[in-house]
Design a protein around this motif. Structure first.
Motif, PDB file in Angstrom:
ATOM      1  N   ALA A 279      14.995 -11.171   3.472  1.00  0.00           N
ATOM      2  CA  ALA A 279      14.823 -10.138   4.489  1.00  0.00           C
ATOM      3  C   ALA A 279      14.701  -8.753   3.857  1.00  0.00           C
ATOM      4  O   ALA A 279      13.893  -7.925   4.282  1.00  0.00           O
ATOM      5  CB  ALA A 279      15.986 -10.171   5.473  1.00  0.00           C
ATOM      6  N   ALA A 280      15.508  -8.508   2.816  1.00  0.00           N
ATOM      7  CA  ALA A 280      15.433  -7.218   2.135  1.00  0.00           C
ATOM      8  C   ALA A 280      14.075  -7.036   1.462  1.00  0.00           C
ATOM      9  O   ALA A 280      13.474  -5.948   1.518  1.00  0.00           O
ATOM     10  CB  ALA A 280      16.552  -7.105   1.101  1.00  0.00           C
ATOM     11  N   GLN A 281      13.568  -8.102   0.826  1.00  0.00           N
ATOM     12  CA  GLN A 281      12.263  -8.001   0.174  1.00  0.00           C
ATOM     13  C   GLN A 281      11.156  -7.749   1.184  1.00  0.00           C
ATOM     14  O   GLN A 281      10.270  -6.911   0.967  1.00  0.00           O
ATOM     15  CB  GLN A 281      11.971  -9.283  -0.610  1.00  0.00           C
ATOM     16  CG  GLN A 281      12.770  -9.446  -1.884  1.00  0.00           C
ATOM     17  CD  GLN A 281      12.116 -10.446  -2.829  1.00  0.00           C
ATOM     18  OE1 GLN A 281      10.948 -10.293  -3.208  1.00  0.00           O
ATOM     19  NE2 GLN A 281      12.853 -11.487  -3.205  1.00  0.00           N
ATOM     20  N   VAL A 282      11.181  -8.481   2.292  1.00  0.00           N
ATOM     21  CA  VAL A 282      10.135  -8.311   3.297  1.00  0.00           C
ATOM     22  C   VAL A 282      10.126  -6.884   3.834  1.00  0.00           C
ATOM     23  O   VAL A 282       9.071  -6.248   3.973  1.00  0.00           O
ATOM     24  CB  VAL A 282      10.318  -9.310   4.458  1.00  0.00           C
ATOM     25  CG1 VAL A 282       9.339  -8.999   5.593  1.00  0.00           C
ATOM     26  CG2 VAL A 282      10.091 -10.734   3.973  1.00  0.00           C
ATOM     27  N   GLN A 283      11.301  -6.345   4.135  1.00  0.00           N
ATOM     28  CA  GLN A 283      11.367  -4.986   4.663  1.00  0.00           C
ATOM     29  C   GLN A 283      10.908  -3.965   3.632  1.00  0.00           C
ATOM     30  O   GLN A 283      10.274  -2.958   3.974  1.00  0.00           O
ATOM     31  CB  GLN A 283      12.793  -4.699   5.134  1.00  0.00           C
ATOM     32  CG  GLN A 283      13.159  -5.511   6.369  1.00  0.00           C
ATOM     33  CD  GLN A 283      14.599  -5.309   6.791  1.00  0.00           C
ATOM     34  OE1 GLN A 283      14.947  -4.291   7.380  1.00  0.00           O
ATOM     35  NE2 GLN A 283      15.450  -6.289   6.483  1.00  0.00           N
ATOM     36  N   SER A 284      11.194  -4.226   2.365  1.00  0.00           N
ATOM     37  CA  SER A 284      10.735  -3.338   1.304  1.00  0.00           C
ATOM     38  C   SER A 284       9.214  -3.385   1.179  1.00  0.00           C
ATOM     39  O   SER A 284       8.556  -2.351   1.053  1.00  0.00           O
ATOM     40  CB  SER A 284      11.385  -3.724  -0.025  1.00  0.00           C
ATOM     41  OG  SER A 284      10.922  -2.893  -1.069  1.00  0.00           O
ATOM     42  N   PHE A 285       8.649  -4.600   1.227  1.00  0.00           N
ATOM     43  CA  PHE A 285       7.180  -4.734   1.165  1.00  0.00           C
ATOM     44  C   PHE A 285       6.538  -3.967   2.313  1.00  0.00           C
ATOM     45  O   PHE A 285       5.555  -3.237   2.125  1.00  0.00           O
ATOM     46  CB  PHE A 285       6.760  -6.200   1.274  1.00  0.00           C
ATOM     47  CG  PHE A 285       7.227  -7.087   0.161  1.00  0.00           C
ATOM     48  CD1 PHE A 285       7.409  -6.610  -1.126  1.00  0.00           C
ATOM     49  CD2 PHE A 285       7.485  -8.439   0.401  1.00  0.00           C
ATOM     50  CE1 PHE A 285       7.843  -7.445  -2.159  1.00  0.00           C
ATOM     51  CE2 PHE A 285       7.909  -9.273  -0.608  1.00  0.00           C
ATOM     52  CZ  PHE A 285       8.094  -8.784  -1.888  1.00  0.00           C
ATOM     53  N   ALA A 286       7.066  -4.156   3.523  1.00  0.00           N
ATOM     54  CA  ALA A 286       6.475  -3.537   4.707  1.00  0.00           C
ATOM     55  C   ALA A 286       6.548  -2.021   4.641  1.00  0.00           C
ATOM     56  O   ALA A 286       5.614  -1.316   5.049  1.00  0.00           O
ATOM     57  CB  ALA A 286       7.166  -4.051   5.964  1.00  0.00           C
ATOM     58  N   ALA A 287       7.646  -1.504   4.122  1.00  0.00           N
ATOM     59  CA  ALA A 287       7.807  -0.055   4.023  1.00  0.00           C
ATOM     60  C   ALA A 287       6.948   0.542   2.916  1.00  0.00           C
ATOM     61  O   ALA A 287       6.371   1.616   3.071  1.00  0.00           O
ATOM     62  CB  ALA A 287       9.279   0.285   3.778  1.00  0.00           C
ATOM     63  N   SER A 288       6.853  -0.166   1.792  1.00  0.00           N
ATOM     64  CA  SER A 288       6.132   0.351   0.632  1.00  0.00           C
ATOM     65  C   SER A 288       4.627   0.193   0.758  1.00  0.00           C
ATOM     66  O   SER A 288       3.860   1.045   0.303  1.00  0.00           O
ATOM     67  CB  SER A 288       6.593  -0.368  -0.636  1.00  0.00           C
ATOM     68  OG  SER A 288       7.971  -0.203  -0.845  1.00  0.00           O
ATOM     69  N   CYS A 289       4.206  -0.906   1.358  1.00  0.00           N
ATOM     70  CA  CYS A 289       2.787  -1.234   1.439  1.00  0.00           C
ATOM     71  C   CYS A 289       2.448  -1.680   2.865  1.00  0.00           C
ATOM     72  O   CYS A 289       2.231  -2.872   3.120  1.00  0.00           O
ATOM     73  CB  CYS A 289       2.440  -2.335   0.451  1.00  0.00           C
ATOM     74  SG  CYS A 289       2.744  -1.893  -1.290  1.00  0.00           S
ATOM     75  N   PRO A 290       2.428  -0.757   3.811  1.00  0.00           N
ATOM     76  CA  PRO A 290       2.258  -1.132   5.216  1.00  0.00           C
ATOM     77  C   PRO A 290       0.944  -1.821   5.547  1.00  0.00           C
ATOM     78  O   PRO A 290       0.858  -2.508   6.564  1.00  0.00           O
ATOM     79  CB  PRO A 290       2.395   0.210   5.947  1.00  0.00           C
ATOM     80  CG  PRO A 290       2.114   1.248   4.917  1.00  0.00           C
ATOM     81  CD  PRO A 290       2.636   0.694   3.637  1.00  0.00           C
ATOM     82  N   ALA A 291      -0.083  -1.653   4.712  1.00  0.00           N
ATOM     83  CA  ALA A 291      -1.362  -2.301   4.990  1.00  0.00           C
ATOM     84  C   ALA A 291      -1.467  -3.687   4.360  1.00  0.00           C
ATOM     85  O   ALA A 291      -2.443  -4.393   4.581  1.00  0.00           O
ATOM     86  CB  ALA A 291      -2.511  -1.422   4.494  1.00  0.00           C
TER      87      ALA A 291
END
Length: 241
Positions: free
Chosen positions: A102-114
């Motif tokens: 969950a932490a990784q997914v949220q980090s991906f979404a925040a860092s690379c929203p596209a």
């Protein structure tokens, strides 16, 4: 999961409620601050949770799935990350895997929203994916897995040999946000995810062509996926062919 993994232990994750008992009160995931620059963002980000007993990484089933996905998405840049958890016979550690995922997914979404995020898991790893994507009421008291807006960044989910299928709680039917974008595959009479008793089947997802099938499903959804909403603003079960 390795060839010598004991499916009955994975089955115990669902059938005996071992995981259910250890998840109560495990809510409260912490979002991670962005760690990647826009220049480092890939078109697709795969996060995969390996099965019990597999060495650190994404495992044999995960690697077969990723290899096939690369072939289906030629021209797209694909980054791959593994869920960091023990994947041991101590199924309590699936909760640790869920927190890390969950932490990784949220980090991906925040860092690379596209970027289009793809989630995957095999056996115990499939249970990890369940914990971060299923309806909170159906995840054994785990609580809210991830903020709802994160789902917009996830293009597809692929799980193999999912123990929750064995107890009638498939991810495809128990995830309002992710179910429709999920492919959930059980290899014939694999006892971990079906009433059958073909233990060898649990180790043969790549050989049965199911990783290819999942990759095709995921590729279609990645091609039609549109993400980009910043995180702070912000399913039907498949029978093997």
């Amino acid at each position: 999961m390795l060839e010598n993994e004991k499916p009955r232990r994975a089955f115990g994750l669902a059938a005996t409620g071992v995981l259910a008992g250890c998840l109560v009160g495990a809510a409260g995931l912490v979002a991670v601050a962005p760690v990647a620059s826009a220049a480092a963002c890939s078109d697709v980000q795969v996060l995969f949770a390996r099965g019990t007993g597999e060495p650190v990484g994404i495992g044999r089933t995960g690697q077969a799935f990723v290899d096939s996905l690369r072939g289906d998405l030629k021209g797209e840049s694909i980054a791959v990350s593994a869920v960091n958890y023990p994947a041991s016979d101590d199924f309590m550690q699936a909760v640790a895997g869920a927190r890390d995922a969950a932490a990784q997914v949220q980090s991906f979404a925040a860092s690379c929203p596209a970027t289009s995020i793809v989630l995957g898991g095999y056996s115990q790893g499939a249970a990890v994916v369940d914990l971060i994507t299923a309806d909170p009421a159906q995840t054994f008291g785990f609580g809210v897995p991830m903020p709802p807006e994160v789902a917009d960044h996830v293009a597809a989910v692929a799980v193999f040999g999912n123990p929750s299928q064995k107890i009638g709680r498939p991810l495809t039917a128990n995830s309002p946000l992710y179910g429709a974008k999920t492919i959930e595959l059980c290899n014939g009479a694999d006892p971990v995810c079906s009433p059958g008793d073909d233990r060898a089947a649990h180790s043969l997802y790549p050989q049965a062509g199911l990783t290819d099938q999942a990759a095709s499903f995921v590729a279609d959804r990645v091609k039609g996926h549109s993400s980009g909403a910043p995180v702070d603003e912000m399913s039907a079960a498949v029978t093997p062919r």
